[in-house]
Design a protein around this motif. Structure first.
Motif, mmCIF file in Angstrom:
data_model
loop_
_atom_site.group_PDB
_atom_site.id
_atom_site.type_symbol
_atom_site.label_atom_id
_atom_site.label_comp_id
_atom_site.label_asym_id
_atom_site.label_seq_id
_atom_site.Cartn_x
_atom_site.Cartn_y
_atom_site.Cartn_z
ATOM 1 N N GLU A 1 -1.496 8.442 3.820
ATOM 2 C CA GLU A 1 -0.739 7.981 2.652
ATOM 3 C C GLU A 1 -1.162 6.553 2.308
ATOM 4 O OE1 GLU A 1 1.636 9.110 0.552
ATOM 5 O OE2 GLU A 1 1.711 11.162 1.358
ATOM 6 N N PHE A 2 -1.124 6.253 1.009
ATOM 7 C CA PHE A 2 -1.501 4.926 0.530
ATOM 8 C C PHE A 2 -0.269 4.093 0.220
ATOM 9 C CE2 PHE A 2 -5.122 7.531 -1.311
ATOM 10 C CZ PHE A 2 -6.011 7.203 -0.290
ATOM 11 N N ILE A 3 -0.376 2.784 0.478
ATOM 12 C CA ILE A 3 0.667 1.825 0.106
ATOM 13 C C ILE A 3 0.021 0.630 -0.579
ATOM 14 C CG2 ILE A 3 2.293 2.503 1.922
ATOM 15 C CD1 ILE A 3 1.337 0.072 3.545
ATOM 16 N N ALA A 4 0.844 -0.137 -1.292
ATOM 17 C CA ALA A 4 0.371 -1.357 -1.955
ATOM 18 C C ALA A 4 1.261 -2.519 -1.557
ATOM 19 C CB ALA A 4 0.393 -1.180 -3.469
ATOM 20 N N PHE A 5 0.635 -3.600 -1.117
ATOM 21 C CA PHE A 5 1.337 -4.863 -0.891
ATOM 22 C C PHE A 5 1.302 -5.631 -2.210
ATOM 23 C CE2 PHE A 5 -0.294 -3.542 3.192
ATOM 24 C CZ PHE A 5 0.761 -3.800 4.073
ATOM 25 N N PRO B 1 -8.863 -1.112 3.403
ATOM 26 C CA PRO B 1 -8.083 -1.944 2.467
ATOM 27 C C PRO B 1 -8.940 -2.453 1.309
ATOM 28 C CG PRO B 1 -8.534 -3.138 4.504
ATOM 29 C CD PRO B 1 -9.045 -1.750 4.720
ATOM 30 N N THR B 2 -8.288 -2.595 0.156
ATOM 31 C CA THR B 2 -8.959 -3.088 -1.053
ATOM 32 C C THR B 2 -7.992 -3.949 -1.852
ATOM 33 O OG1 THR B 2 -10.532 -1.260 -1.266
ATOM 34 C CG2 THR B 2 -9.935 -2.391 -3.283
ATOM 35 N N TRP B 3 -8.477 -5.098 -2.283
ATOM 36 C CA TRP B 3 -7.733 -5.962 -3.201
ATOM 37 C C TRP B 3 -7.959 -5.469 -4.624
ATOM 38 C CZ3 TRP B 3 -4.881 -9.487 -0.629
ATOM 39 C CH2 TRP B 3 -5.300 -9.864 0.647
ATOM 40 N N VAL B 4 -6.910 -5.467 -5.441
ATOM 41 C CA VAL B 4 -7.039 -5.065 -6.838
ATOM 42 C C VAL B 4 -6.359 -6.121 -7.706
ATOM 43 C CG1 VAL B 4 -6.727 -3.233 -8.529
ATOM 44 C CG2 VAL B 4 -6.883 -2.649 -6.097
ATOM 45 N N TYR B 5 -7.087 -6.609 -8.715
ATOM 46 C CA TYR B 5 -6.584 -7.667 -9.597
ATOM 47 C C TYR B 5 -6.443 -7.154 -11.023
ATOM 48 C CZ TYR B 5 -8.528 -10.267 -5.653
ATOM 49 O OH TYR B 5 -8.845 -10.704 -4.386
ATOM 50 N N SER B 6 -5.385 -7.570 -11.674
ATOM 51 C CA SER B 6 -5.103 -7.176 -13.056
ATOM 52 C C SER B 6 -5.552 -8.278 -14.011
ATOM 53 C CB SER B 6 -3.601 -6.923 -13.226
ATOM 54 O OG SER B 6 -3.223 -6.953 -14.575
ATOM 55 N N ALA B 7 -6.600 -7.997 -14.788
ATOM 56 C CA ALA B 7 -7.081 -8.974 -15.770
ATOM 57 C C ALA B 7 -6.005 -9.250 -16.811
ATOM 58 C CB ALA B 7 -8.354 -8.467 -16.433
ATOM 59 N N GLY B 8 -5.278 -8.206 -17.224
ATOM 60 C CA GLY B 8 -4.231 -8.382 -18.224
ATOM 61 C C GLY B 8 -3.130 -9.314 -17.755
ATOM 62 N N THR B 9 -2.774 -9.242 -16.471
ATOM 63 C CA THR B 9 -1.731 -10.126 -15.942
ATOM 64 C C THR B 9 -2.213 -11.570 -15.904
ATOM 65 O OG1 THR B 9 -0.828 -8.324 -14.612
ATOM 66 C CG2 THR B 9 -0.213 -10.562 -13.977
ATOM 67 N N LEU B 10 -3.459 -11.777 -15.511
ATOM 68 C CA LEU B 10 -4.019 -13.136 -15.522
ATOM 69 C C LEU B 10 -3.930 -13.737 -16.920
ATOM 70 C CD1 LEU B 10 -7.205 -12.479 -13.363
ATOM 71 C CD2 LEU B 10 -5.227 -13.851 -12.656
ATOM 72 N N ILE C 1 6.418 -3.861 -0.724
ATOM 73 C CA ILE C 1 5.490 -2.812 -0.292
ATOM 74 C C ILE C 1 5.931 -1.514 -0.950
ATOM 75 C CG2 ILE C 1 4.494 -1.560 1.668
ATOM 76 C CD1 ILE C 1 5.290 -3.991 3.420
ATOM 77 N N LEU C 2 5.023 -0.883 -1.691
ATOM 78 C CA LEU C 2 5.340 0.348 -2.409
ATOM 79 C C LEU C 2 4.375 1.463 -2.029
ATOM 80 C CD1 LEU C 2 5.978 -0.878 -6.081
ATOM 81 C CD2 LEU C 2 7.682 -0.234 -4.370
ATOM 82 N N PRO C 3 4.890 2.690 -1.841
ATOM 83 C CA PRO C 3 3.984 3.833 -1.711
ATOM 84 C C PRO C 3 3.299 4.094 -3.050
ATOM 85 C CG PRO C 3 6.243 4.380 -1.028
ATOM 86 C CD PRO C 3 6.307 3.071 -1.746
ATOM 87 N N LEU C 4 2.094 4.651 -3.010
ATOM 88 C CA LEU C 4 1.410 5.004 -4.243
ATOM 89 C C LEU C 4 1.832 6.379 -4.749
ATOM 90 C CD1 LEU C 4 -2.261 3.714 -3.847
ATOM 91 C CD2 LEU C 4 -0.150 2.456 -4.241
ATOM 92 N N SER C 5 2.262 7.252 -3.858
ATOM 93 C CA SER C 5 2.648 8.603 -4.241
ATOM 94 C C SER C 5 3.987 8.612 -4.971
ATOM 95 C CB SER C 5 2.754 9.484 -2.994
ATOM 96 O OG SER C 5 3.467 10.668 -3.262
ATOM 97 N N PRO C 6 4.097 9.297 -6.128
ATOM 98 C CA PRO C 6 5.389 9.344 -6.827
ATOM 99 C C PRO C 6 6.455 10.066 -6.020
ATOM 100 C CG PRO C 6 3.812 10.855 -7.834
ATOM 101 C CD PRO C 6 3.045 10.044 -6.847
ATOM 102 N N ALA C 7 6.052 11.068 -5.248
ATOM 103 C CA ALA C 7 7.035 11.808 -4.456
ATOM 104 C C ALA C 7 7.693 10.913 -3.420
ATOM 105 C CB ALA C 7 6.352 12.999 -3.783
ATOM 106 N N ALA D 1 -3.684 -0.238 1.044
ATOM 107 C CA ALA D 1 -3.918 0.109 2.442
ATOM 108 C C ALA D 1 -3.573 1.574 2.655
ATOM 109 C CB ALA D 1 -3.081 -0.771 3.369
ATOM 110 N N SER D 2 -4.092 2.127 3.727
ATOM 111 C CA SER D 2 -3.779 3.492 4.138
ATOM 112 C C SER D 2 -2.963 3.452 5.427
ATOM 113 C CB SER D 2 -5.059 4.299 4.402
ATOM 114 O OG SER D 2 -5.878 4.357 3.264
ATOM 115 N N ILE D 3 -2.080 4.429 5.577
ATOM 116 C CA ILE D 3 -1.351 4.568 6.823
ATOM 117 C C ILE D 3 -2.248 5.275 7.833
ATOM 118 C CG2 ILE D 3 0.648 5.600 7.960
ATOM 119 C CD1 ILE D 3 1.289 3.220 6.120
ATOM 120 N N VAL D 4 -2.439 4.635 9.005
ATOM 121 C CA VAL D 4 -3.242 5.213 10.075
ATOM 122 C C VAL D 4 -2.405 6.187 10.886
ATOM 123 C CG1 VAL D 4 -4.587 4.697 12.153
ATOM 124 C CG2 VAL D 4 -4.709 3.173 10.163
#
Length: 447
Positions: free
Chosen positions: A389-393, A51-60, A348-354, A313-316
């Motif tokens: 597969e990757f997901i984003a919270f 897992p990795t946290w990602v922050y948007s400077a532009g949103t801040l 919760i969103l998948p990262l894959s467009p498909a 996060a990744s699906i185990v």
């Protein structure tokens, strides 16, 4: 995988498209998938891991500026002090410092963190019901802008410490207005039974007593009625009207009042809530406190940082059994505690467009921690998500990484900041060696 279960979506849940439409920093690229600003999140997940946290400077920046514009538009003389407890990443703090934010801290550690990020103590409010003597000394030695006192006992402590240091402490009384903000019981702070602040009925007498004590310069009244307030402005209006009444009474008694601290708590839409706009809060402050001719202070945390972050996060594995599908992620309650602690809902969103166009079926999204409470969502409509597969919270920028732990000997996740087309790791992933390095054996157990 077994055949998908019939779709049984809770119709109150927003769709993937709804979640994206309400979050301007996120978009879906036909090839690269989910983007935060202009960076594909799958790229971060592959290069940094999960897992990795990602922050948007532009949103801040965008959200800070929106609040600043609302206050200015209402004609208020106001300062904004970002609540560091929401997210104390040095990168986040430095982005907000560059925008002109002060800080609101609740510990000596947070004061040191905000000062390290370039926010001076002279622009910082120190709140909290249990400041230790050494924290008060640190704050006074650094020239703190304001100490919010929350009890008779704390006022006496501040007086003794400040007098001993030969300084006058700038102290505001935090008043508990006994107003129900309508939030979760664990994050409401302005009701009579809560531990925070001075009872409204006792505050005038204590303020007068404080003015006579050595080492104290009484500067005003503060309040904070709760967090994640989305039920309109009624609770704010009631609390601020009570503050205005108190200020008038203090002034009539000849006591000095320099400013009013309005606290924070403005909520965000995690699901599909209709959260109040900052203009509504500014208008309420203007209507209730504007006639006093005093500067005001705000202490937003979640409203600025919450929408600025995601947890990758990744699906185990997918686990199917007894009529339920479980999507087991490598993120857990030790990473994102809010769903377990507050029954909080996160998109919760998948990262894959498909996967955004694939058939949906109900699933429970869970983590690997050995607790039944390690559950992020139940009966959430999700596509087939095989291992890897990757997901984003979503909306995980506030009360996420700061509340994480190493339960189950799980190292702390990495943190990344995105700014336009670029990204950088702002906190490396903790290693298992890091965890063990913090431990010591007594001599009788040493090898």
């Amino acid at each position: 995988m077994a055949a998908p279960l019939p779709v049984a979506r809770d119709t109150a849940d927003p769709s993937f498209a709804d979640l994206l439409a309400a979050r301007p920093a996120l978009s879906l690229h036909a090839h690269d998938g989910l983007l935060l600003e202009e960076v594909p999140l799958a790229r971060i997940a592959r290069e940094v891991g999960t897992p990795t946290w990602v922050y948007s400077a532009g949103t801040l920046r965008r959200r800070y500026r929106a609040l600043r514009a609302a206050l200015d538009g209402a004609g208020l003389e106001a300062t904004i002090h970002y609540a560091a407890k929401a997210n104390d990443s040095q990168a986040v703090l430095r982005v907000l410092r560059a925008e002109g934010a002060g800080a609101d801290v609740v510990s000596g550690g947070e004061l040191r963190a905000t000062m390290a990020a370039g926010i001076p103590a002279a622009a910082t409010v120190f709140s909290g019901v249990g400041k230790a003597p050494e924290e008060i000394r640190l704050a006074l030695a650094e020239g703190i802008f304001q100490l919010n006192a929350e009890s008779v006992e704390e006022v006496a402590m501040i007086s003794a410490i400040a007098a001993g240091m030969g300084v006058r402490a700038p102290v505001a009384l935090r008043v508990n207005p006994d107003v129900d903000a309508g939030t979760h019981a664990k994050i409401t702070t302005g009701k009579a039974e809560n531990k925070f602040g001075i009872a409204y009925e006792d505050a005038h007498a204590l303020y007068a007593h404080m003015a006579a004590l050595p080492g104290i310069r009484p500067i005003g009244i503060a309040t904070h009625i709760g967090s994640q307030i989305t039920a309109g402005m009624a609770a704010y209006h009631a609390a601020y009207a009570r503050l205005a009444e108190m200020v008038r009474g203090l002034r009539a008694a000849g006591l000095p009042v320099e400013r009013v601290d309005c606290g924070g708590g403005l909520g965000i839409p995690y699901r599909d809530e209709v959260a109040p706009a900052p203009e509504a809060l500014a208008g309420t402050i203007k209507a209730t406190l504007g006639g006093l001719g005093l500067p005001v202070m705000l202490e937003p945390g979640r409203w600025i940082a919450g929408p600025a972050g995601v947890l990758l996060a990744s699906i185990v594995l997918q686990k199917q059994g007894r009529g339920r599908r479980f999507l087991v992620a490598d993120a857990a309650m030790n990473d994102l505690l809010r769903p377990s602690l507050y029954e909080a809902w996160h998109g919760i969103l998948p990262l894959s467009p498909a996967r955004h166009a694939a058939p949906l079926a109900p699933a429970d999204i869970v983590g690997p921690v050995c607790e039944s409470g390690d559950t992020f969502a139940r009966d959430r409509a999700m596509p087939d998500l095989p291992p890897g597969e990757f997901i984003a919270f979503l909306d995980a920028g506030a009360y996420g990484a700061v509340m994480s732990s190493t339960y189950n000997a799980r190292p702390l996740a990495a943190e990344v900041m995105v700014d336009g087309t670029r990204f950088a790791v702002v906190r490396p992933r903790q290693t298992h060696q890091d965890l063990l390095a913090q431990q010591r054996l007594p001599e009788w157990l040493a090898p």
